[in-house]
Design an enzyme around this catalytic site. Structure first.
Site, PDB file in Angstrom:
ATOM      1  N   ASP A 187       9.089   3.654   0.283  1.00  0.00           N
ATOM      2  CA  ASP A 187       7.918   4.207   0.959  1.00  0.00           C
ATOM      3  C   ASP A 187       8.119   3.964   2.448  1.00  0.00           C
ATOM      4  O   ASP A 187       7.865   2.874   2.959  1.00  0.00           O
ATOM      5  CB  ASP A 187       6.663   3.515   0.433  1.00  0.00           C
ATOM      6  N   TYR A 192       0.857  -1.189   0.000  1.00  0.00           N
ATOM      7  CA  TYR A 192       0.000   0.000   0.000  1.00  0.00           C
ATOM      8  C   TYR A 192       0.887   1.231   0.000  1.00  0.00           C
ATOM      9  O   TYR A 192       1.728   1.411   0.884  1.00  0.00           O
ATOM     10  CB  TYR A 192      -0.898   0.004   1.241  1.00  0.00           C
ATOM     11  N   LYS A 207       2.762   9.660   8.336  1.00  0.00           N
ATOM     12  CA  LYS A 207       2.337   9.026   9.582  1.00  0.00           C
ATOM     13  C   LYS A 207       3.083   9.526  10.814  1.00  0.00           C
ATOM     14  O   LYS A 207       2.890  10.645  11.257  1.00  0.00           O
ATOM     15  CB  LYS A 207       2.442   7.497   9.456  1.00  0.00           C
TER      16      LYS A 207
END
Length: 445
Positions: free
Chosen positions: A253, A159, A281
């Site tokens: 990522d 993801y 995040k």
């Protein structure tokens, strides 16, 4: 739709009582406002289980009805320093009095960029945006522009945010032959022509795909620690060497792994340096933030001095680098720099995963507990789990029932069945509390 009935009102004139409209529940109001009753997506709770969170402190939450939850979602991992961390809260309080957003260079974001440069060998130059989704999107766009090639390779099940590549082959079910992508989300038709998909932890297959498409491939984007699956020994190093051999860019990522596995992220933890890196995040201490960086020559493509040049990459973010989020990030990083932070996170994570295994064994339930650092996931399968397809062999019905059962027992968790997040606010007692409640849920299964 359910309602809460209230006592009838008395007419002002002293006449007969007038009927009063029933007060709708939180769930009813949410269903009237949001698809599935969820404001920001993914949770997929049954309508009767919808709640609204009123406040959080440390590793606990309380909803508007006063119910307490132990939190193992932690804002999808964005609150690594714990809810309402006093260091972050005080820094933000002071900054908000000076202004929330200028959409321009400010001292907090400059200090944040300098700290990221200090710990991230990939980030020679940086730009800020408002989310990890944006950061990974920009990395892909910059890679395509720098290489002058249209295609990106991703790993199945990874993801990378809600951009097109991020939501393709995310939860595939057809086991299409590699490198063919499968559409997890509608509305992404172009990925068929511009996205290649490889199996995570399979260097041989990845190499074959890269070499077959090297003339049209700009780079590889990957979660170095994919979802909750660690890389096999040598896999990341092999991908790095493959990118060098093929002359393409490697994108990490680090939206999840950044500042979580180590202060220097996956780059420090695994000792592999990409060409571009995306953050989000946990960087913001719970506040919205995204950042991406890379080699100076690659990042130069976003310089506004090159507008009009065929390789110029448009990049702008109204809230990117806003001083409130940047201040929160600087405060969060200060918390994470405290001595013993990562020893605590790794020791607690291993203790937690071992506790989960003990519960499975006690209940004689077949399952695998995967993860590393402050991350864990239960997969109800007897197979070794090292890529998406082995993870997909898990019993999804049982996983869903487990997650909903935990939610009902006061564990705030994502019932979609993804990873469990720990934070610096978690301790052995709260992990033991989780395991006790898990034991009760598995007994009911």
């Amino acid at each position: 739709m359910s309602h809460v009935l209230t006592a009838p009102s008395v007419a002002p004139t002293g006449g007969p009582a007038l009927p009063q409209a029933a007060t709708p529940t939180i769930g009813a109001r949410a269903l009237a406002a949001f698809p599935a009753g969820i404001a920001n997506g993914e949770y997929g709770l049954p309508p009767e289980a919808l709640v609204a969170i009123a406040r959080g402190e440390g590793a606990r939450l309380w909803d508007t009805e006063g119910r307490e939850y132990i939190d193992f979602s932690m804002g999808w991992g964005s609150v690594l320093v714990g809810h309402a961390n006093p260091v972050v809260a005080e820094a933000v309080r002071l900054q908000t009095r000076r202004g929330a957003n200028f959409a321009y260079l400010n001292e907090p974001v400059l200090a944040l960029a300098e700290e990221i440069q200090r710990i991230s060998p990939a980030a020679e130059r940086l730009r800020f945006c408002a989310s990890g989704t944006e950061a990974t999107m920009y990395c892909q766009r910059v890679a395509r522009a720098f290489m002058g090639r249209p295609k990106i390779l991703k790993f199945e099940g990874a993801y990378h945010g809600a951009n097109e590549a991020g939501v393709t082959s995310l939860f595939p079910s057809r086991n299409l032959p590699f490198p063919q992508p499968e559409h997890t989300s509608a509305g992404t038709p172009w990925v068929d022509a511009e996205l290649l998909v490889a199996p995570y932890n399979d260097l041989a297959t990845t190499r074959a795909i890269v070499m077959a498409h090297r003339d049209e491939l700009a780079g590889i984007i990957m979660e170095p620690f994919q979802r909750c699956t660690p890389p096999e020994p040598g896999f990341l190093e092999g991908v790095r060497a493959l990118c060098d051999e093929a002359g393409i860019l490697l994108i990490f990522d680090e939206v999840v792994t950044g500042f979580r596995l180590a202060y220097g992220g996956a780059q420090a933890y695994y000792g592999v340096t990409p060409d571009l890196v995306a953050y989000g995040k946990a960087l913001g201490g719970g506040y919205p933030i995204g950042a991406f960086g890379g080699r100076a020559e690659v990042m130069e493509l976003v310089s506004e001095h090159h507008i009009g040049h065929p390789h110029y990459v448009w990049m702008a973010s109204t809230l990117g680098g806003n001083p409130v989020s940047a201040t929160a990030a600087n405060a969060a990083l200060a918390v994470l720099r405290q001595p013993g932070t990562y020893e605590h996170l790794h020791t607690l994570g291993e203790t937690f995963r071992q506790g989960l295994r003990q519960v499975l064994a006690r209940r004689r339930i077949t399952g695998r507990v995967i993860g590393d650092g402050p991350l864990a996931q239960i997969v109800f399968t007897g197979q070794k789990v090292n890529d998406y397809r082995s993870t997909a062999t898990g019993d999804k019905v049982k996983a869903r029932r487990m997650m909903l059962g935990l939610f009902e027992r006061g564990v705030f968790i994502n019932p979609m069945g993804t990873k469990l997040y720990l934070s610096v606010a978690h301790d052995r007692a709260i992990c033991a509390e989780f395991c006790d409640r898990l034991d009760g849920v598995l007994a009911s299964l």
